[in-house]
Design a protein around this motif. Structure first.
Motif, PDB file in Angstrom:
ATOM      1  N   MET A  80      23.000 -60.665  19.166  1.00 31.17           N
ATOM      2  CA  MET A  80      24.240 -60.850  19.910  1.00 31.17           C
ATOM      3  C   MET A  80      24.137 -62.046  20.858  1.00 31.17           C
ATOM      4  SD  MET A  80      26.589 -58.633  19.062  1.00 31.17           S
ATOM      5  CE  MET A  80      26.066 -58.929  17.384  1.00 31.17           C
ATOM      6  N   ALA A  81      22.954 -62.268  21.406  1.00 34.40           N
ATOM      7  CA  ALA A  81      22.771 -63.435  22.278  1.00 34.40           C
ATOM      8  C   ALA A  81      22.959 -64.729  21.493  1.00 34.40           C
ATOM      9  CB  ALA A  81      21.379 -63.402  22.916  1.00 34.40           C
ATOM     10  N   LEU A  82      22.482 -64.747  20.249  1.00 33.80           N
ATOM     11  CA  LEU A  82      22.650 -65.935  19.426  1.00 33.80           C
ATOM     12  C   LEU A  82      24.111 -66.142  19.046  1.00 33.80           C
ATOM     13  CD1 LEU A  82      21.065 -68.221  18.204  1.00 33.80           C
ATOM     14  CD2 LEU A  82      20.659 -66.823  16.186  1.00 33.80           C
ATOM     15  N   LEU A  83      24.824 -65.060  18.729  1.00 32.49           N
ATOM     16  CA  LEU A  83      26.250 -65.172  18.445  1.00 32.49           C
ATOM     17  C   LEU A  83      27.024 -65.608  19.683  1.00 32.49           C
ATOM     18  CD1 LEU A  83      26.820 -62.009  16.211  1.00 32.49           C
ATOM     19  CD2 LEU A  83      26.754 -64.380  15.484  1.00 32.49           C
ATOM     20  N   LEU A  84      26.572 -65.144  20.839  1.00 29.87           N
ATOM     21  CA  LEU A  84      27.187 -65.589  22.089  1.00 29.87           C
ATOM     22  C   LEU A  84      26.983 -67.089  22.272  1.00 29.87           C
ATOM     23  CD1 LEU A  84      28.590 -64.436  24.704  1.00 29.87           C
ATOM     24  CD2 LEU A  84      26.327 -64.417  25.726  1.00 29.87           C
ATOM     25  N   GLY A  85      25.786 -67.564  21.947  1.00 30.76           N
ATOM     26  CA  GLY A  85      25.526 -68.994  22.019  1.00 30.76           C
ATOM     27  C   GLY A  85      26.382 -69.779  21.043  1.00 30.76           C
ATOM     28  N   GLY A  99       7.955 -57.111  27.568  1.00 29.05           N
ATOM     29  CA  GLY A  99       9.360 -57.431  27.365  1.00 29.05           C
ATOM     30  C   GLY A  99       9.991 -58.059  28.591  1.00 29.05           C
ATOM     31  N   MET A 100       9.662 -57.529  29.763  1.00 29.74           N
ATOM     32  CA  MET A 100      10.187 -58.092  31.005  1.00 29.74           C
ATOM     33  C   MET A 100       9.639 -59.496  31.248  1.00 29.74           C
ATOM     34  SD  MET A 100      10.144 -54.737  33.493  1.00 29.74           S
ATOM     35  CE  MET A 100      10.908 -55.603  34.849  1.00 29.74           C
ATOM     36  N   SER A 101       8.377 -59.705  30.921  1.00 29.69           N
ATOM     37  CA  SER A 101       7.805 -61.039  31.109  1.00 29.69           C
ATOM     38  C   SER A 101       8.457 -62.055  30.174  1.00 29.69           C
ATOM     39  CB  SER A 101       6.293 -61.003  30.880  1.00 29.69           C
ATOM     40  OG  SER A 101       5.985 -60.683  29.536  1.00 29.69           O
ATOM     41  N   MET A 102       8.787 -61.639  28.953  1.00 26.39           N
ATOM     42  CA  MET A 102       9.471 -62.536  28.024  1.00 26.39           C
ATOM     43  C   MET A 102      10.890 -62.846  28.499  1.00 26.39           C
ATOM     44  SD  MET A 102       7.384 -63.445  25.616  1.00 26.39           S
ATOM     45  CE  MET A 102       6.312 -63.606  27.039  1.00 26.39           C
ATOM     46  N   THR A 103      11.563 -61.869  29.102  1.00 24.96           N
ATOM     47  CA  THR A 103      12.894 -62.123  29.648  1.00 24.96           C
ATOM     48  C   THR A 103      12.824 -63.131  30.786  1.00 24.96           C
ATOM     49  OG1 THR A 103      13.569 -59.858  29.061  1.00 24.96           O
ATOM     50  CG2 THR A 103      14.948 -61.048  30.643  1.00 24.96           C
ATOM     51  N   CYS A 104      11.829 -62.982  31.641  1.00 27.17           N
ATOM     52  CA  CYS A 104      11.645 -63.944  32.742  1.00 27.17           C
ATOM     53  C   CYS A 104      11.349 -65.343  32.207  1.00 27.17           C
ATOM     54  CB  CYS A 104      10.521 -63.479  33.666  1.00 27.17           C
ATOM     55  SG  CYS A 104      10.878 -61.970  34.583  1.00 27.17           S
ATOM     56  N   LEU A 105      10.580 -65.416  31.122  1.00 25.85           N
ATOM     57  CA  LEU A 105      10.312 -66.716  30.513  1.00 25.85           C
ATOM     58  C   LEU A 105      11.603 -67.333  29.983  1.00 25.85           C
ATOM     59  CD1 LEU A 105       8.379 -68.906  29.544  1.00 25.85           C
ATOM     60  CD2 LEU A 105       7.943 -67.529  27.493  1.00 25.85           C
ATOM     61  N   GLY A 106      12.461 -66.498  29.394  1.00 27.64           N
ATOM     62  CA  GLY A 106      13.746 -66.994  28.921  1.00 27.64           C
ATOM     63  C   GLY A 106      14.616 -67.492  30.062  1.00 27.64           C
ATOM     64  N   LEU A 107      14.619 -66.778  31.182  1.00 17.91           N
ATOM     65  CA  LEU A 107      15.357 -67.241  32.365  1.00 17.91           C
ATOM     66  C   LEU A 107      14.821 -68.584  32.845  1.00 17.91           C
ATOM     67  CD1 LEU A 107      15.611 -63.874  34.347  1.00 17.91           C
ATOM     68  CD2 LEU A 107      17.513 -65.136  33.344  1.00 17.91           C
ATOM     69  N   LEU A 108      13.502 -68.732  32.818  1.00 17.09           N
ATOM     70  CA  LEU A 108      12.889 -69.991  33.256  1.00 17.09           C
ATOM     71  C   LEU A 108      13.276 -71.141  32.330  1.00 17.09           C
ATOM     72  CD1 LEU A 108      10.940 -71.270  35.312  1.00 17.09           C
ATOM     73  CD2 LEU A 108       9.074 -70.755  33.735  1.00 17.09           C
ATOM     74  N   GLU A 116      17.913 -76.998  23.705  1.00 17.91           N
ATOM     75  CA  GLU A 116      18.916 -76.602  22.721  1.00 17.91           C
ATOM     76  C   GLU A 116      18.655 -75.173  22.253  1.00 17.91           C
ATOM     77  OE1 GLU A 116      21.629 -77.685  21.279  1.00 17.91           O
ATOM     78  OE2 GLU A 116      21.775 -79.586  22.355  1.00 17.91           O
ATOM     79  N   ILE A 117      19.720 -74.355  22.224  1.00 19.87           N
ATOM     80  CA  ILE A 117      19.564 -72.978  21.768  1.00 19.87           C
ATOM     81  C   ILE A 117      19.178 -72.931  20.293  1.00 19.87           C
ATOM     82  CG2 ILE A 117      22.027 -72.751  21.231  1.00 19.87           C
ATOM     83  CD1 ILE A 117      21.794 -69.805  22.029  1.00 19.87           C
ATOM     84  N   VAL A 118      19.641 -73.921  19.510  1.00 23.98           N
ATOM     85  CA  VAL A 118      19.277 -73.965  18.095  1.00 23.98           C
ATOM     86  C   VAL A 118      17.768 -74.176  17.941  1.00 23.98           C
ATOM     87  CG1 VAL A 118      19.627 -75.181  15.925  1.00 23.98           C
ATOM     88  CG2 VAL A 118      21.553 -74.807  17.465  1.00 23.98           C
ATOM     89  N   ALA A 119      17.213 -75.106  18.729  1.00 25.10           N
ATOM     90  CA  ALA A 119      15.773 -75.365  18.656  1.00 25.10           C
ATOM     91  C   ALA A 119      14.979 -74.135  19.079  1.00 25.10           C
ATOM     92  CB  ALA A 119      15.419 -76.564  19.534  1.00 25.10           C
ATOM     93  N   LEU A 120      15.427 -73.465  20.139  1.00 25.78           N
ATOM     94  CA  LEU A 120      14.722 -72.274  20.619  1.00 25.78           C
ATOM     95  C   LEU A 120      14.785 -71.148  19.593  1.00 25.78           C
ATOM     96  CD1 LEU A 120      13.224 -70.949  23.020  1.00 25.78           C
ATOM     97  CD2 LEU A 120      15.450 -70.161  23.840  1.00 25.78           C
ATOM     98  N   ALA A 121      15.976 -70.900  19.045  1.00 27.57           N
ATOM     99  CA  ALA A 121      16.134 -69.804  18.094  1.00 27.57           C
ATOM    100  C   ALA A 121      15.367 -70.064  16.802  1.00 27.57           C
ATOM    101  CB  ALA A 121      17.628 -69.590  17.799  1.00 27.57           C
ATOM    102  N   LEU A 122      15.472 -71.276  16.281  1.00 33.28           N
ATOM    103  CA  LEU A 122      14.766 -71.585  15.046  1.00 33.28           C
ATOM    104  C   LEU A 122      13.252 -71.601  15.244  1.00 33.28           C
ATOM    105  CD1 LEU A 122      16.985 -74.338  13.392  1.00 33.28           C
ATOM    106  CD2 LEU A 122      16.497 -72.063  12.514  1.00 33.28           C
ATOM    107  N   GLY A 123      12.802 -72.013  16.420  1.00 34.00           N
ATOM    108  CA  GLY A 123      11.378 -71.994  16.686  1.00 34.00           C
ATOM    109  C   GLY A 123      10.827 -70.587  16.780  1.00 34.00           C
ATOM    110  N   LEU A 124      11.525 -69.724  17.533  1.00 40.27           N
ATOM    111  CA  LEU A 124      11.040 -68.366  17.772  1.00 40.27           C
ATOM    112  C   LEU A 124      11.233 -67.457  16.568  1.00 40.27           C
ATOM    113  CD1 LEU A 124      12.274 -67.739  21.439  1.00 40.27           C
ATOM    114  CD2 LEU A 124       9.968 -68.300  20.690  1.00 40.27           C
ATOM    115  N   GLY A 160      17.225 -63.762  27.759  1.00 40.30           N
ATOM    116  CA  GLY A 160      17.134 -64.360  29.083  1.00 40.30           C
ATOM    117  C   GLY A 160      17.648 -65.789  29.107  1.00 40.30           C
ATOM    118  N   PHE A 161      17.410 -66.549  28.023  1.00 40.56           N
ATOM    119  CA  PHE A 161      17.854 -67.940  27.960  1.00 40.56           C
ATOM    120  C   PHE A 161      19.379 -68.033  27.959  1.00 40.56           C
ATOM    121  CE2 PHE A 161      19.089 -71.687  25.484  1.00 40.56           C
ATOM    122  CZ  PHE A 161      18.437 -72.688  26.196  1.00 40.56           C
TER     123      PHE A 161
END
Length: 509
Positions: A331-336, A169-178, A205-213, A441-442
């Motif tokens: 909530m992160a997506l709603l924030l976006g 989970g921490m590694s995925m958060t760091c990937l999101g920060l990157l 784009e947050i839309v591309a990231l969210a729809l991809g993941l 993280g993103f």
């Protein structure tokens, strides 16, 4: 008194025709998404996010929020009637909900679920009405150092409290920060990690990231894993939804306890409704005089986790709207979505955009009442939806994913990026890396970097600013305690696994 006046203003906003229609559409779509396995709430919100670009900000947020809490209602239906936990928060509901269905009490379980859910949601709304403005008054004293420390705590909580391996989970958060650092540096104007593609100069784009993941990746994961569902044995009438007086008396106190558990969990970023539901179920089993009934059709085992789930869902909006700190990936997506509309969530949201804040709170009550009214006559329809063949469902959903991504910038590069992210996300899922912390993280990455650099600029590079300011120090100490607690429990579980069966301290319940 200020909260009451704001709530009255919010109902005036929520009952405007376009806002009411958006709320109704959101809870209806959320209900459908909740019933259907494989189509998670993240996928639905990601697919509909491009549609909100042309909508007024209030209507857009009301619709997306309605999808979120509407999906929780729908998720309980297939969990209770078919023993099919379509979404993680309802996995624990299967333990007693499905045995009640086998006893002919499926309608009663659904009725108790609706009442407990409304109770939990109402308490979460009241908590947001009175607690969020008070939290904002404190947050107005925050500077860049305090905001950086708070975001660090939110990132750690989101990554370490997520399900699965904490290290992953921490590694995925760091990937999101990157990923959040891609694009043009706001301070120097230089391009970072664009790999020569001018389309990435403005960042990913947050839309591309969210729809991809959460669209493509989840579809690839579930397309061959979800078996057809038989609904031939499920028959529920409207009259069956009304529990008896004795069943209500049995359920009311567990629902109240579950509400309190869910509300407390919502205050901790990263916990969310899944952890709240399991904690409420465990607490109820511990305090019950007849714990042996749990798992065999106990009403308490349905009321407590469902109340906790809805209280946590509504409470999750408190840190998101008042501090700009999302508690989980949804909530992160709603924030976006707010950021896309040109609105910055945070302490100034209530004063600068009262229509959004108070209109959203009022829509929670309206939406939850609509859900109760909607679910009673449409139970049979929701069950029938489970029989839709997935060979039709998935290609249709992927088509709308591509349309939604293309509409953002009107170029095929975004579509290709989404598909590449989806394949990468599918590989992560296959290896036990859940992608939800990536989105957290993103979304927080750019704001965290901005406030961190601003704090260091004000302190002329002196890192002691983060420990000399009391509020910042408190957040950092909490983060250290969180990491320490996770390390302690990880070592304790490892020691218990190494113990021989005869010496295991775990009681067989």
């Amino acid at each position: 008194m200020e909260a009451i006046d704001g709530l009255i203003h919010g109902f005036g906003v929520a009952f405007q025709l376009q806002n009411f229609a958006a709320c109704l559409a959101g809870v209806f779509i959320g209900n459908v998404v909740g019933v259907l396995p494989g189509l998670g709430v993240m996928t639905a919100i990601s697919m509909l996010l491009p549609l909100t670009f042309a909508m007024p900000p209030v209507a857009a947020i009301l619709m997306l929020a309605g999808i979120y809490y509407g999906a929780q209602y729908g998720g309980a239906i297939c969990s209770i009637l078919l023993n099919l936990p379509c979404h993680p928060p309802h996995a624990v509901t299967c333990l007693d909900g499905y045995p009640l269905t086998l006893k002919g009490k499926g309608g009663t379980a659904l009725g108790v679920t609706m009442l407990a859910s409304f109770l939990g949601a109402s308490f979460g709304i009241v908590l947001m009405v009175f607690f969020a403005p008070y939290l904002v008054r404190i947050a107005l004293n925050f500077g860049p150092a305090e905001i950086s420390s708070l975001m660090l705590l939110g990132l750690l909580a989101g990554s370490t409290l997520a399900r699965g391996s904490k290290l992953k989970g921490m590694s995925m958060t760091c990937l999101g920060l990157l990923l959040g650092t891609m694009g043009t540096d706001i301070n120097t104007g230089l391009q970072r990690f664009t790999f020569g593609f001018p389309e990435l100069d403005d960042g990913l784009e947050i839309v591309a990231l969210a729809l991809g993941l959460f669209g493509v990746a989840e579809f690839l994961k579930s397309v061959n894993a979800v078996a057809p569902v038989s609904t031939s044995a499920t028959r529920i009438r409207i009259a069956d939804l009304w529990p008896s007086r004795s069943e209500l008396r049995t359920a009311i106190v567990p629902a109240l306890r579950g509400t309190l558990v869910g509300s407390l969990c919502s205050m901790i970023p990263g916990t969310g409704p899944t952890i709240a539901s399991f904690m409420a179920y465990g607490l109820e089993k511990r305090v019950s005089r007849r714990p042996q009934e749990f798992g065999h059709g106990a009403i308490q085992g349905v009321a407590a986790p469902e109340a906790a789930t809805h209280a946590a869902v509504q409470g999750d909006f408190i840190p998101t709207m008042s501090l700009g700190i999302p508690g989980d990936a949804v909530m992160a997506l709603l924030l976006g979505a707010l950021v896309i509309q040109g609105i910055t969530p945070g302490p100034q949201l209530i004063t600068e955009h009262p229509d959004i804040f108070w209109g959203l709170i009022a829509s929670f009550w309206i939406g939850n009442i609509l859900l109760m009214v909607m679910n009673m006559p449409m139970i049979g329809l929701w069950v029938k939806l489970l029989s839709i063949p997935y060979r039709y469902l998935y290609p249709s959903a992927l088509f709308f994913v591509c349309i939604g991504v293309y509409s953002v910038r009107s170029d095929m590069f975004s579509v290709g990026t989404t598909l590449a992210i989806g394949v990468f996300g599918h590989v992560l899922l296959r290896h036990g890396f859940h992608p939800a912390p990536i989105l957290l993280g993103f979304v927080l990455g750019q704001r965290f970097e901005e406030n961190l650099r601003r704090a260091l600029l004000l302190a002329r590079g002196d890192l002691s600013i983060f420990v000399t300011r009391p509020i910042s120090l408190a957040f950092l100490l909490t983060a250290v305690l969180l990491l320490g607690a996770q390390l302690y429990f990880a070592l304790r579980r490892r020691d218990e696994i190494q113990l021989p069966p005869s010496a295991s301290p775990i009681l067989d319940e």
